[in-house]
Design a protein around this motif. Structure first.
Motif: not given
Length: 134
Positions: A63-75
């Motif tokens: 809901s917020s652009v500043h929230s943690f999204r995770g390590p991403g696809l590769k990691e």
């Protein structure tokens, strides 16, 4: 009723026990995720239920652009692959874009498409072609 095989380890459907998919909402590193997975697996083993580790490598629906999204696809896929190996359980994560399908299918046993993306024909079609969802 259709019976589905998950990761060559479990079967899901009529006549088979309820399968539990659980883990942290989003991957916050290997050690933290592994600890959660170990505990969830132990509980499932005690109850005689099959366990699949579930966590997101990218929580794109924040809901917020500043929230943690995770390590991403590769990691994130590297963490999930290690957890799969160390816990000897299938793994599931959600995918959001067609470019994520192939690399995710190399690691994941189940590809999850979030409800808000279930009408994205290209994404559903690419995921279905992997055979990881049926």
């Amino acid at each position: 009723m259709h019976i589905v095989s998950v990761g060559g380890k479990y079967q899901v459907g009529q006549g088979h026990p309820l399968m539990i998919m659980a883990g942290p909402c989003v991957l916050e590193g290997y050690e933290h995720s592994l600890a959660i997975g170990k505990r969830a697996k132990a509980i499932c083993e005690k109850l005689g239920l099959p366990y699949v580790f579930k966590a997101s490598f990218d929580k794109a629906n924040r809901s917020s652009v500043h929230s943690f999204r995770g390590p991403g696809l590769k990691e994130g896929l590297a963490i999930l692959a290690q957890i799969k190996k160390d816990l000897q359980v299938p793994v599931v994560s959600d995918i959001h874009e067609t470019i994520q399908v192939e690399p995710a299918a190399e690691v994941l046993d189940i590809l999850q498409i979030p409800a808000f993306l279930c009408r994205q024909t290209d994404l559903v079609f690419q995921a279905a072609k992997t055979g990881k969802n049926h």
